[in-house]
Every structure is written in C-alpha cells, then in structure tokens.
Design a protein around this motif. Structure first.
Motif, PDB file in Angstrom:
ATOM      1  N   ALA A  51      -0.034 -60.246 -49.329  1.00 28.84           N
ATOM      2  CA  ALA A  51       0.295 -61.516 -49.987  1.00 28.84           C
ATOM      3  C   ALA A  51       1.667 -62.020 -49.551  1.00 28.84           C
TER       4      ALA A  51
ATOM      5  N   ASP B  64      -3.474 -72.606 -47.885  1.00 29.44           N
ATOM      6  CA  ASP B  64      -4.796 -72.243 -48.401  1.00 29.44           C
ATOM      7  C   ASP B  64      -5.145 -70.805 -48.042  1.00 29.44           C
TER       8      ASP B  64
ATOM      9  N   ALA C  21      -3.081 -68.476 -50.247  1.00 25.04           N
ATOM     10  CA  ALA C  21      -3.626 -68.431 -51.604  1.00 25.04           C
ATOM     11  C   ALA C  21      -4.865 -67.555 -51.663  1.00 25.04           C
ATOM     12  N   ALA C  22      -5.706 -67.612 -50.617  1.00 24.26           N
ATOM     13  CA  ALA C  22      -6.920 -66.797 -50.584  1.00 24.26           C
ATOM     14  C   ALA C  22      -6.573 -65.311 -50.552  1.00 24.26           C
TER      15      ALA C  22
ATOM     16  N   ALA D 251      -3.693 -63.992 -51.671  1.00 22.07           N
ATOM     17  CA  ALA D 251      -3.026 -63.668 -52.935  1.00 22.07           C
ATOM     18  C   ALA D 251      -4.011 -63.516 -54.088  1.00 22.07           C
ATOM     19  N   ALA D 252      -5.189 -64.156 -53.971  1.00 18.92           N
ATOM     20  CA  ALA D 252      -6.183 -64.080 -55.046  1.00 18.92           C
ATOM     21  C   ALA D 252      -6.896 -62.740 -55.081  1.00 18.92           C
ATOM     22  N   LEU D 253      -6.700 -61.910 -54.065  1.00 18.32           N
ATOM     23  CA  LEU D 253      -7.360 -60.613 -53.980  1.00 18.32           C
ATOM     24  C   LEU D 253      -6.333 -59.496 -54.160  1.00 18.32           C
ATOM     25  N   SER D 254      -6.818 -58.280 -54.262  1.00 14.88           N
ATOM     26  CA  SER D 254      -5.917 -57.134 -54.397  1.00 14.88           C
ATOM     27  C   SER D 254      -6.484 -55.944 -53.640  1.00 14.88           C
TER      28      SER D 254
ATOM     29  N   ALA E 141      -7.755 -57.542 -50.231  1.00 16.62           N
ATOM     30  CA  ALA E 141      -6.653 -58.369 -49.735  1.00 16.62           C
ATOM     31  C   ALA E 141      -6.267 -57.961 -48.316  1.00 16.62           C
TER      32      ALA E 141
END
Length: 252
Positions: free
Chosen positions: A126, A136, A139-140, A142-145, A149
């Motif tokens: 991230a 974009d 953000a994609a 950062a939305a995962l872990s 990710a």
C-alpha cells in the motif's frame, strides 16, 4: 487496420541450480559479464547473475548462430539493450528478467518487446503503490491486505516494468502509467512519449511468480510459445530441447 501478428518465444527457466550448473554458466560469460558479476556483493547474487546471463547468451546464440560467449550487445538511445552484429540485422528483439529462482526471456522479430517476472512476496504494498502508482491502482491495493495485496501489487508491477522495458526509459516514469488492475489483458497503454502499447499478464509462470509481456500496439502475438526448463537442461541440452507449448496470456 488489424495489428500485425508476430511470433513471440518465451523461456521460463528455473535458476535454482547445483554448483555444477553454475560453473557451466560462468564459462559462457565473457570478461565484461564476469566483471559485472564480480561487483555483486553476495555469492547468491553472483550465481543468479551468471545463470540469467548464460540463459540469455545460450538462447540468443542458438537463434543467431553465434557462439554464446561471442555475442555482443549495444544499447539504443533510450537505454534498451539489443544484439549487435548479425543478430541486429535479423530484427531480433529480446527482453530478459529474473527474480529469485526464475529467469524469463522473451524474443520476437516484430519490433520491441518487454517482459518482467517477480516472485510474490511480503512488501509494503500500500505504501509503495500510494507513492508511485496512479490513484485508482493505489486505492485497489490499499483495499486489500496480506497476500491478496501483495499479489495485486506485483501483478501491476510486472505489467508496468514490462512496458518500460518495451519502450525504454526510466522505471519511475512507468510506475505512473495506468495498467488497469481489474483487466488482466490485453490492455492498451500510452507511454510518456505518446506511443501506444499492449501489455498482457502471463498465466504460464508457476506460483508464486507473476509475469507480463508488452508489445507495440501495432503488433500482437501470433504464436506465443513457452518452454519451461531448468537452467541445467537449457545449458547442457540446448534451448530447444523438449517441446514448447502455447502460452495463455491472460492470467486469472
């Protein structure tokens, strides 16, 4: 006008090799390569360099008819390496990438080509994406872990680096180019100088690796053939040993 179909050859080579194979690889390197290798600090890095360069020389030597150790390389104005001499006259273009345990070589005769391979691993995905990727894509990521990710990060990374290797230039500039995280390929990409390219994710590399290949938009892969080999098989039996197979382009 439809894009011109060009053949693309891929060698996907495992470079986890015994000392005997590493010694064979080192024997294929000319003095300039050995000097570059000697500047690397660790034995592991030196061995990886020797194996990847030997893969390059063995494959291109077979395609050009030149002895692997005698191959010479030059650089274009944009920094892209190319074969000098007879190989250059043939229109052959290549791109080499290596990561821990794997080397990927792409060769075509249809103009420029770029490829990249990376092992999916734990990174500050991230944070790096926020600094270098378009908003974009950052953000994609950062939305995962966790592994999800890291996997998305490297799927994006290899697409970007494949494009940069295809068009030449600085990697940092290429990181800002959008490669559409939700669309595995083919994806149209505009380079900083306005030229158009296509990039595909490759489904023919084993886990835990991710890879991509990029070509000018005016061309498309006609037959894309991949050979999976170990470094020992390639260096001792030759780059065309065994049977190649068609490679699926769009990775899941």
């Amino acid at each position: 006008m439809s894009p011109q179909a060009v053949p693309v050859l891929l060698w996907c080579v495992s470079t986890r090799a015994p000392d005997r194979v590493v010694r064979t690889a080192r024997l294929l390197l000319p003095a300039a390569d050995r000097e570059r290798m000697a500047r690397l600090k660790s034995r592991t890095d030196q061995d990886a360099f020797a194996l990847s360069r030997a893969v390059l020389r063995r494959c291109l030597g077979a395609l050009t008819g030149e002895a692997p150790k005698a191959l010479r390389f030059t650089r274009q104005d944009n920094g892209k390496p190319e074969v000098a001499g007879a190989g250059r006259d043939s229109g052959l273009a290549f791109s080499l990438s290596h990561t821990a345990g794997l080397t990927l070589l792409a060769v075509t005769w249809g103009g420029s080509v770029g490829t990249d391979v990376e092992r999916v691993r734990k990174v500050a995905a991230a944070r790096i994406a926020a600094r270098y990727f378009p908003a974009d894509e950052a953000a994609a990521v950062a939305a995962l872990s966790g592994h999800e990710a890291w996997d998305l990060f490297f799927r994006l990374w290899v697409r970007k680096e494949a494009c940069v290797k295809a068009w030449g230039g600085r990697l940092r500039e290429g990181m800002r180019v959008s490669v559409q995280p939700a669309h595995p390929g083919p994806t149209a990409v505009r380079s900083p100088d306005g030229r158009m390219w296509r990039v595909w994710s490759l489904a023919c590399v084993p886990a835990p690796y991710r890879a991509a290949v990029a070509l000018p938009r005016s061309t498309r892969p006609g037959v894309l053939t991949v050979r999976h080999m170990t470094a020992g098989e390639l260096l001792e039996s030759g780059p065309v040993a065994g049977r190649g197979r068609r490679c699926d382009l769009a990775a899941p």
